[in-house]
Design a protein around this motif. Structure first.
Motif, PDB file in Angstrom:
ATOM      1  N   ILE A   1       0.817  -1.209   0.000  1.00  0.00           N
ATOM      2  CA  ILE A   1       0.000   0.000   0.000  1.00  0.00           C
ATOM      3  C   ILE A   1       0.852   1.261   0.000  1.00  0.00           C
ATOM      4  O   ILE A   1       0.360   2.352   0.245  1.00  0.00           O
ATOM      5  CB  ILE A   1      -0.976   0.021   1.192  1.00  0.00           C
ATOM      6  CG1 ILE A   1      -0.198   0.011   2.521  1.00  0.00           C
ATOM      7  CG2 ILE A   1      -1.884  -1.192   1.146  1.00  0.00           C
ATOM      8  CD1 ILE A   1      -1.085   0.260   3.723  1.00  0.00           C
TER       9      ILE A   1
ATOM     10  N   PHE B   1      -5.596  -2.592   3.818  1.00  0.00           N
ATOM     11  CA  PHE B   1      -4.662  -3.106   2.815  1.00  0.00           C
ATOM     12  C   PHE B   1      -5.438  -3.423   1.533  1.00  0.00           C
ATOM     13  O   PHE B   1      -5.091  -2.956   0.440  1.00  0.00           O
ATOM     14  CB  PHE B   1      -3.967  -4.366   3.354  1.00  0.00           C
ATOM     15  CG  PHE B   1      -2.737  -4.762   2.572  1.00  0.00           C
ATOM     16  CD1 PHE B   1      -1.471  -4.520   3.075  1.00  0.00           C
ATOM     17  CD2 PHE B   1      -2.837  -5.372   1.332  1.00  0.00           C
ATOM     18  CE1 PHE B   1      -0.324  -4.882   2.365  1.00  0.00           C
ATOM     19  CE2 PHE B   1      -1.711  -5.728   0.610  1.00  0.00           C
ATOM     20  CZ  PHE B   1      -0.453  -5.487   1.121  1.00  0.00           C
TER      21      PHE B   1
ATOM     22  N   GLU C   1       7.297   3.093   0.507  1.00  0.00           N
ATOM     23  CA  GLU C   1       8.262   3.340   1.579  1.00  0.00           C
ATOM     24  C   GLU C   1       8.435   2.074   2.431  1.00  0.00           C
ATOM     25  O   GLU C   1       7.509   1.279   2.562  1.00  0.00           O
ATOM     26  CB  GLU C   1       7.787   4.499   2.476  1.00  0.00           C
ATOM     27  CG  GLU C   1       7.581   5.816   1.755  1.00  0.00           C
ATOM     28  CD  GLU C   1       6.152   5.954   1.220  1.00  0.00           C
ATOM     29  OE1 GLU C   1       5.352   5.003   1.366  1.00  0.00           O
ATOM     30  OE2 GLU C   1       5.845   7.018   0.649  1.00  0.00           O
TER      31      GLU C   1
ATOM     32  N   ASN D   1      -6.980  -0.255  -0.157  1.00  0.00           N
ATOM     33  CA  ASN D   1      -5.971   0.548  -0.845  1.00  0.00           C
ATOM     34  C   ASN D   1      -5.592  -0.084  -2.189  1.00  0.00           C
ATOM     35  O   ASN D   1      -5.476   0.609  -3.203  1.00  0.00           O
ATOM     36  CB  ASN D   1      -4.736   0.666   0.067  1.00  0.00           C
ATOM     37  CG  ASN D   1      -3.646   1.534  -0.536  1.00  0.00           C
ATOM     38  OD1 ASN D   1      -2.955   1.110  -1.432  1.00  0.00           O
ATOM     39  ND2 ASN D   1      -3.529   2.758  -0.054  1.00  0.00           N
ATOM     40  N   ILE D   2      -5.408  -1.398  -2.190  1.00  0.00           N
ATOM     41  CA  ILE D   2      -5.063  -2.096  -3.445  1.00  0.00           C
ATOM     42  C   ILE D   2      -6.220  -1.963  -4.435  1.00  0.00           C
ATOM     43  O   ILE D   2      -6.014  -1.701  -5.628  1.00  0.00           O
ATOM     44  CB  ILE D   2      -4.750  -3.591  -3.175  1.00  0.00           C
ATOM     45  CG1 ILE D   2      -3.548  -3.742  -2.232  1.00  0.00           C
ATOM     46  CG2 ILE D   2      -4.529  -4.341  -4.483  1.00  0.00           C
ATOM     47  CD1 ILE D   2      -2.226  -3.260  -2.752  1.00  0.00           C
TER      48      ILE D   2
ATOM     49  N   MET E   1       6.881  12.514   4.645  1.00  0.00           N
ATOM     50  CA  MET E   1       5.979  11.511   4.095  1.00  0.00           C
ATOM     51  C   MET E   1       6.405  10.092   4.453  1.00  0.00           C
ATOM     52  O   MET E   1       5.595   9.177   4.445  1.00  0.00           O
ATOM     53  CB  MET E   1       5.893  11.658   2.568  1.00  0.00           C
ATOM     54  CG  MET E   1       5.229  12.953   2.111  1.00  0.00           C
ATOM     55  SD  MET E   1       3.541  13.190   2.777  1.00  0.00           S
ATOM     56  CE  MET E   1       2.568  12.314   1.537  1.00  0.00           C
ATOM     57  N   SER E   2       7.685   9.887   4.746  1.00  0.00           N
ATOM     58  CA  SER E   2       8.149   8.522   5.018  1.00  0.00           C
ATOM     59  C   SER E   2       8.391   8.279   6.504  1.00  0.00           C
ATOM     60  O   SER E   2       8.865   7.226   6.896  1.00  0.00           O
ATOM     61  CB  SER E   2       9.432   8.252   4.230  1.00  0.00           C
ATOM     62  OG  SER E   2      10.431   9.170   4.629  1.00  0.00           O
ATOM     63  N   GLU E   3       8.023   9.252   7.336  1.00  0.00           N
ATOM     64  CA  GLU E   3       8.279   9.129   8.775  1.00  0.00           C
ATOM     65  C   GLU E   3       7.359   8.086   9.408  1.00  0.00           C
ATOM     66  O   GLU E   3       6.200   7.951   9.043  1.00  0.00           O
ATOM     67  CB  GLU E   3       8.029  10.502   9.421  1.00  0.00           C
ATOM     68  CG  GLU E   3       8.664  10.665  10.770  1.00  0.00           C
ATOM     69  CD  GLU E   3       8.820  12.152  11.128  1.00  0.00           C
ATOM     70  OE1 GLU E   3       8.915  12.984  10.206  1.00  0.00           O
ATOM     71  OE2 GLU E   3       8.831  12.454  12.326  1.00  0.00           O
ATOM     72  N   ARG E   4       7.910   7.334  10.361  1.00  0.00           N
ATOM     73  CA  ARG E   4       7.084   6.376  11.091  1.00  0.00           C
ATOM     74  C   ARG E   4       6.053   7.127  11.928  1.00  0.00           C
ATOM     75  O   ARG E   4       6.402   8.067  12.638  1.00  0.00           O
ATOM     76  CB  ARG E   4       7.941   5.542  12.031  1.00  0.00           C
ATOM     77  CG  ARG E   4       8.614   4.386  11.372  1.00  0.00           C
ATOM     78  CD  ARG E   4       9.513   3.657  12.367  1.00  0.00           C
ATOM     79  NE  ARG E   4      10.455   2.844  11.647  1.00  0.00           N
ATOM     80  CZ  ARG E   4      10.196   1.612  11.198  1.00  0.00           C
ATOM     81  NH1 ARG E   4       9.013   1.071  11.423  1.00  0.00           N
ATOM     82  NH2 ARG E   4      11.089   0.933  10.526  1.00  0.00           N
TER      83      ARG E   4
ATOM     84  N   VAL F   1       8.436   1.586   5.574  1.00  0.00           N
ATOM     85  CA  VAL F   1       7.599   1.424   6.766  1.00  0.00           C
ATOM     86  C   VAL F   1       6.177   0.971   6.431  1.00  0.00           C
ATOM     87  O   VAL F   1       5.408   0.606   7.318  1.00  0.00           O
ATOM     88  CB  VAL F   1       7.513   2.729   7.594  1.00  0.00           C
ATOM     89  CG1 VAL F   1       8.903   3.129   8.072  1.00  0.00           C
ATOM     90  CG2 VAL F   1       6.881   3.869   6.802  1.00  0.00           C
TER      91      VAL F   1
ATOM     92  N   ARG G   1      -8.163  10.556  -4.595  1.00  0.00           N
ATOM     93  CA  ARG G   1      -7.106  11.431  -5.087  1.00  0.00           C
ATOM     94  C   ARG G   1      -7.658  12.825  -5.351  1.00  0.00           C
ATOM     95  O   ARG G   1      -7.027  13.818  -5.044  1.00  0.00           O
ATOM     96  CB  ARG G   1      -6.538  10.824  -6.369  1.00  0.00           C
ATOM     97  CG  ARG G   1      -5.433  11.621  -7.004  1.00  0.00           C
ATOM     98  CD  ARG G   1      -4.555  10.719  -7.856  1.00  0.00           C
ATOM     99  NE  ARG G   1      -3.786   9.805  -7.034  1.00  0.00           N
ATOM    100  CZ  ARG G   1      -3.015   8.834  -7.520  1.00  0.00           C
ATOM    101  NH1 ARG G   1      -2.946   8.640  -8.809  1.00  0.00           N
ATOM    102  NH2 ARG G   1      -2.345   8.064  -6.710  1.00  0.00           N
TER     103      ARG G   1
ATOM    104  N   VAL H   1      -4.137  -1.240   8.347  1.00  0.00           N
ATOM    105  CA  VAL H   1      -3.594  -2.314   7.524  1.00  0.00           C
ATOM    106  C   VAL H   1      -4.191  -3.660   7.919  1.00  0.00           C
ATOM    107  O   VAL H   1      -4.650  -4.422   7.084  1.00  0.00           O
ATOM    108  CB  VAL H   1      -2.061  -2.327   7.642  1.00  0.00           C
ATOM    109  CG1 VAL H   1      -1.490  -3.597   7.052  1.00  0.00           C
ATOM    110  CG2 VAL H   1      -1.484  -1.118   6.939  1.00  0.00           C
ATOM    111  N   ASP H   2      -4.190  -3.974   9.186  1.00  0.00           N
ATOM    112  CA  ASP H   2      -4.805  -5.207   9.687  1.00  0.00           C
ATOM    113  C   ASP H   2      -6.042  -4.838  10.489  1.00  0.00           C
ATOM    114  O   ASP H   2      -6.018  -3.886  11.255  1.00  0.00           O
ATOM    115  CB  ASP H   2      -3.826  -5.964  10.594  1.00  0.00           C
ATOM    116  CG  ASP H   2      -2.652  -6.510   9.807  1.00  0.00           C
ATOM    117  OD1 ASP H   2      -2.891  -7.243   8.840  1.00  0.00           O
ATOM    118  OD2 ASP H   2      -1.504  -6.184  10.157  1.00  0.00           O
TER     119      ASP H   2
ATOM    120  N   GLY I   1      -6.990   2.382   3.648  1.00  0.00           N
ATOM    121  CA  GLY I   1      -5.553   2.320   3.892  1.00  0.00           C
ATOM    122  C   GLY I   1      -5.116   2.797   5.265  1.00  0.00           C
ATOM    123  O   GLY I   1      -3.932   2.734   5.588  1.00  0.00           O
TER     124      GLY I   1
END
Lengths: 336, 336
Positions: A183, B231, A186, B234-235, B71-74, A188, B283, B150-151, B147
């Motif tokens: 999804i 998940f 990145e 999002n897919i 954007m990629s931060e945990r 993470v 989007r 995820v679980d 999204g």
């Protein structure tokens, strides 16, 4: 001349034995080296065959099986309680070396469970995966698993990646780009299984792992092999089929509105229809079960005679490529 | 005249503050009752505002925040280590009743974690869900989660179903048909979470649960609300966007080949482009976080100024509908 012998589970699928027998007879007339054995209830099958003329019965035999697995039956029940089902008997013919492949349009879960039980998986493979080709902006992409494994461990996803890579090579791609469906791209992002599978793939040698691909990246052609669990793969495949159908019918509606647009439609609609068929490869061509000690092709339950015929043709290709042996040889070198 | 006040996380997203400021100024000029506060680095934001002429600064303020979440931060890192991030400060304005909604195009996972932490969820709701409308053969369908989670447990899927049903009612559907997304429609199909959620929904009163829907059924319009984990959602959403783009470009390629087909293309392409925009509602229009004690809209990271403007408009609709209060009232009656 080499001969191909395939066992047909003649009792499964939404359309039943009639369209399966029709597909078999069509295949026999096209491929003179093909021999088929229909597995199922002999009197019913004899009657269906007799309704066709000029059938070469030396190449079309019947193997009796008294039981049928229904489409809604639990796989565990099919496995335990039906020793003489058409599906099981067909797989046993394959196990015993009497045929070179098995084709069924029956219950997917039962076919999976029985295939594993009767044929066993290749060394190093926990569970077989269903794979089919999905069209992309740049060609085709092998997507697996498409529904045989609802929940998957990281190790299983890793095995799917290896199998998909080998299958793509057998289909002519020298160095297949292998990606995990996720999804986000990145590090993470994703669930635990996907993250762990990524670590396994990064550490593996002998295959070209390129990282994560997102849903839109699949259609942009970012990878040659896309790996996911069977739940996600099934939703991806079926929603794509549904969307392609919706777009077709919306375009048709517009094109039917005026004379000019009817002319336009004459150009656009065949393209859309081809694309629609293209987007349903599992439905039209059958999906292959990778990772078994034998060739098993699942024809889509609702595919009809044309779909079943395509599934037999797919089996012929895999027999020609000797795919399980090829997989076995490559897996020995790749698996830890 | 009633006034709407919205906090804007001005630092997040792939396009950065410039397109966000542009979108805000466009919205202010269209909606005279709208007040916005841009949250972020004051000197940078002042400079961006000053490049526009005729801005009504009485309706456009700046709230300082010294940190930015990448954007990629945990999400866990964003939560623990950045007390003065633009995203967090914007959410705190909402919590403190100084604004009525919050819009961000930043890191989805961080927005989810911070929203839960700062705003808290509605009573009976474990985690918020992202929802957006997907076009179908017959209209639109609300799909959630897209999204954010995820679980998901069966209980969470059950809560998503309730929230989706209430949201669809707020959008004008009297008795929304609610379905679980699955890989088959038979009872035995699916993973454990989906099967358990089905049992919970069958036992629930006050909502119209219709069972399982498959990927193709979503686009056939079989349900008004489709529930899945983040998940899978999002897919589904992103692969649909990718497929629509691929079909468009294939049609364009055909239509460009001859003079006649170029004329044809003039008719077909606008339709395809509209459909493409239609297929990317998250989007283009932003996705809503349902289940929070406050209105939070996520604008897609790559949406640009137009997308961000649509996300603000979505926030205005939810303010008008008073969606969290409406959800709270209905959930009290529906939850066990």
């Amino acid at each position: 001349m080499s001969v191909q012998v395939i066992a047909i589970d003649a009792m499964g699928g939404d359309f039943g034995p009639r369209s399966i027998v029709q597909a078999c007879i069509a295949c026999l007339s096209v491929t003179p080296s093909l021999h088929l054995t229909l597995v199922g209830q002999p009197s019913l099958l004899e009657e269906l065959i007799s309704s066709h003329s000029a059938v070469d019965r030396s190449r079309l035999t019947i193997t009796p099986a008294s039981e049928v697995i229904s489409m809604s039956e639990r796989p565990s029940h099919a496995l335990r309680s039906k020793p003489d089902s058409s599906m099981r008997v067909a797989l046993e013919l394959l196990r015993d070396g009497k045929v070179q492949a098995c084709v069924s349009s029956g219950n997917t879960g039962a076919l999976m469970a029985l295939s594993r039980h009767v044929l066993k998986t290749l060394p190093g493979i926990d569970r077989p995966a269903m794979v089919a080709a999905v069209p992309t902006q740049t060609g085709y992409c092998q997507v697996l698993d498409l529904g045989a494994n609802v929940d998957c461990t990281a190790e299983q996803l890793f095995q799917f990646a290896l199998m998909g890579s080998v299958a793509a090579q057998a289909l002519g791609i020298a160095r297949p780009r292998v990606a995990l469906l996720n999804i986000g791209t990145e590090d993470v992002k994703g669930n635990q299984q996907v993250k762990e599978a990524a670590a396994l793939l990064q550490a593996a040698s002998g295959l070209h792992y390129i990282g994560y691909v997102e849903g839109d990246g699949v259609y942009r052609g970012e990878a040659d092999v896309v790996v996911c669990d069977g739940f996600v793969g099934n939703i991806l495949l079926k929603s794509s089929e549904g969307l392609a159908t919706m777009i077709s019918s919306r375009l048709e509606a517009v094109f039917k509105r005026t004379l000019f647009s009817r002319c336009v439609g004459a150009l656009a609609l065949p393209l859309m229809r081809r694309l629609q068929a293209d987007l349903a490869p599992a439905r039209h061509n059958g999906a292959s079960f990778l990772g078994l000690q034998g060739i098993v092709i699942k024809s889509h339950g609702s595919a009809g005679a044309q779909g079943f015929q395509s599934a037999i043709e797919r089996a012929l290709i895999e027999i020609h490529e000797d795919l399980p042996k090829r997989l076995h040889g490559r897996l020995e070198g790749l698996l830890p």
